[in-house]
Design a protein around this motif. Structure first.
Motif, PDB file in Angstrom:
ATOM      1  N   PRO A  48      55.462  39.515 -49.646  1.00  0.00           N
ATOM      2  CA  PRO A  48      55.615  40.829 -48.998  1.00  0.00           C
ATOM      3  C   PRO A  48      54.304  41.365 -48.426  1.00  0.00           C
ATOM      4  CG  PRO A  48      56.810  40.798 -51.053  1.00  0.00           C
ATOM      5  CD  PRO A  48      55.973  39.541 -51.018  1.00  0.00           C
ATOM      6  N   THR A  52      54.327  42.564 -44.566  1.00  0.00           N
ATOM      7  CA  THR A  52      54.298  44.009 -44.335  1.00  0.00           C
ATOM      8  C   THR A  52      53.778  44.418 -42.962  1.00  0.00           C
ATOM      9  OG1 THR A  52      54.211  44.531 -46.681  1.00  0.00           O
ATOM     10  CG2 THR A  52      53.375  46.207 -45.189  1.00  0.00           C
ATOM     11  N   SER A  68      67.015  41.619 -46.174  1.00  0.00           N
ATOM     12  CA  SER A  68      66.556  41.419 -47.552  1.00  0.00           C
ATOM     13  C   SER A  68      67.726  41.469 -48.524  1.00  0.00           C
ATOM     14  CB  SER A  68      65.521  42.472 -47.940  1.00  0.00           C
ATOM     15  OG  SER A  68      64.355  42.323 -47.178  1.00  0.00           O
ATOM     16  N   ALA A  97      60.421  37.369 -52.709  1.00  0.00           N
ATOM     17  CA  ALA A  97      59.870  37.997 -51.507  1.00  0.00           C
ATOM     18  C   ALA A  97      60.781  39.123 -51.029  1.00  0.00           C
ATOM     19  CB  ALA A  97      59.689  36.957 -50.405  1.00  0.00           C
ATOM     20  N   PHE A  98      62.065  38.856 -50.980  1.00  0.00           N
ATOM     21  CA  PHE A  98      63.018  39.875 -50.537  1.00  0.00           C
ATOM     22  C   PHE A  98      63.198  40.964 -51.595  1.00  0.00           C
ATOM     23  CE2 PHE A  98      64.351  36.086 -48.115  1.00  0.00           C
ATOM     24  CZ  PHE A  98      64.171  36.597 -46.839  1.00  0.00           C
ATOM     25  N   LYS A 100      61.108  41.971 -54.100  1.00  0.00           N
ATOM     26  CA  LYS A 100      59.954  42.847 -54.292  1.00  0.00           C
ATOM     27  C   LYS A 100      59.644  43.701 -53.067  1.00  0.00           C
ATOM     28  CE  LYS A 100      58.218  42.126 -58.347  1.00  0.00           C
ATOM     29  NZ  LYS A 100      58.110  43.242 -59.260  1.00  0.00           N
ATOM     30  N   PHE A 101      60.041  43.240 -51.902  1.00  0.00           N
ATOM     31  CA  PHE A 101      59.789  43.980 -50.671  1.00  0.00           C
ATOM     32  C   PHE A 101      60.791  45.118 -50.491  1.00  0.00           C
ATOM     33  CE2 PHE A 101      59.606  44.113 -45.886  1.00  0.00           C
ATOM     34  CZ  PHE A 101      58.310  44.577 -45.824  1.00  0.00           C
ATOM     35  N   SER A 102      61.930  45.030 -51.134  1.00  0.00           N
ATOM     36  CA  SER A 102      63.013  45.991 -50.901  1.00  0.00           C
ATOM     37  C   SER A 102      62.711  47.397 -51.404  1.00  0.00           C
ATOM     38  CB  SER A 102      64.311  45.486 -51.535  1.00  0.00           C
ATOM     39  OG  SER A 102      64.745  44.328 -50.880  1.00  0.00           O
ATOM     40  N   LEU A 105      60.208  49.241 -49.138  1.00  0.00           N
ATOM     41  CA  LEU A 105      60.885  49.414 -47.857  1.00  0.00           C
ATOM     42  C   LEU A 105      61.919  50.538 -47.946  1.00  0.00           C
ATOM     43  CD1 LEU A 105      61.104  48.262 -45.014  1.00  0.00           C
ATOM     44  CD2 LEU A 105      62.726  46.586 -45.892  1.00  0.00           C
ATOM     45  N   PRO A 188      55.323  50.490 -46.720  1.00  0.00           N
ATOM     46  CA  PRO A 188      55.770  49.408 -47.577  1.00  0.00           C
ATOM     47  C   PRO A 188      54.644  48.707 -48.324  1.00  0.00           C
ATOM     48  CG  PRO A 188      56.915  49.294 -45.482  1.00  0.00           C
ATOM     49  CD  PRO A 188      55.837  50.332 -45.367  1.00  0.00           C
TER      50      PRO A 188
END
Length: 190
Positions: A48, A52, A68, A97-98, A100-102, A105, A188
């Motif tokens: 992420p 970002t 995600s 990756a998806f 932890k990025f959610s 975001l 993010p």
């Protein structure tokens, strides 16, 4: 954004509370599970962080949130289908990756939707906490870890993520995130 936040944290409940148990049921040892979770959390930091700037510049936060969520709904299929440690580590890294990025975001999108009323952030964010607790209670009642099959583990991880995906549709295809260049575009990364 309360509904996507609710469903996002149902996904977090499954992963936080049950993923290590699901990995144990699939036959991994405690040492292997520790290694797999280490890969998971490392990828959840690095990937992420790299993505970002690109997502922020695109201004398509809703679409990225939808993608995600969709990835988190689909990735449990190979996770429980291919049972080698290398395949499991690779799928967990992509999932992380998806996953932890959610949250950042979703938080960015919540703040953007609140505009000048950011003092109401807690009122929206509380739905995430409720989602986490509700999912933990549901799983506590219905999941018998020792009797879990690959299909049931896949469904327990995929169904909440699919509901999250569906709840992200309005922001992905009908809503607007912060405009590129706005002060929210770098959120993010926080």
């Amino acid at each position: 954004m309360a509904l996507p936040d609710f469903f996002l944290f149902t996904v977090y409940a499954v992963v936080s509370a049950y993923l290590p148990l699901f990995l144990q049921v699939t036959g991994y040892t405690a040492t292997q599970i520790g290694l797999l979770l280490g890969c998971f959390y490392a990828a959840g930091i690095v990937l992420p962080l790299v993505a970002t700037p690109y997502v922020s510049k695109s201004g398509k936060l809703g679409l990225v949130l939808f993608i995600s969520a969709l990835a988190m709904a689909v990735l449990p299929v190979p996770l429980f289908r291919f049972r080698t440690i290398v395949c499991t580590a690779a799928v967990l890294a992509v999932y992380a990756a998806f996953y932890k990025f959610s949250v950042p975001l979703c938080d960015t999108m919540i703040n953007a939707s609140l505009g000048e009323h950011r003092d109401r952030y807690g009122r929206v964010r509380v739905f995430g906490s409720i989602g986490f607790v509700v999912m933990c209670l549901v799983m506590q009642k219905f999941v018998k870890v020792e009797k879990c099959t690959p299909l049931s583990m896949t469904l327990w991880m995929s169904i909440p993520a699919l509901l999250f995906t569906l709840s992200a549709v309005p922001s992905a295809f009908f809503g607007r995130g912060p405009a590129p260049g706005s002060s929210d575009e770098n959120s993010p990364a926080h």
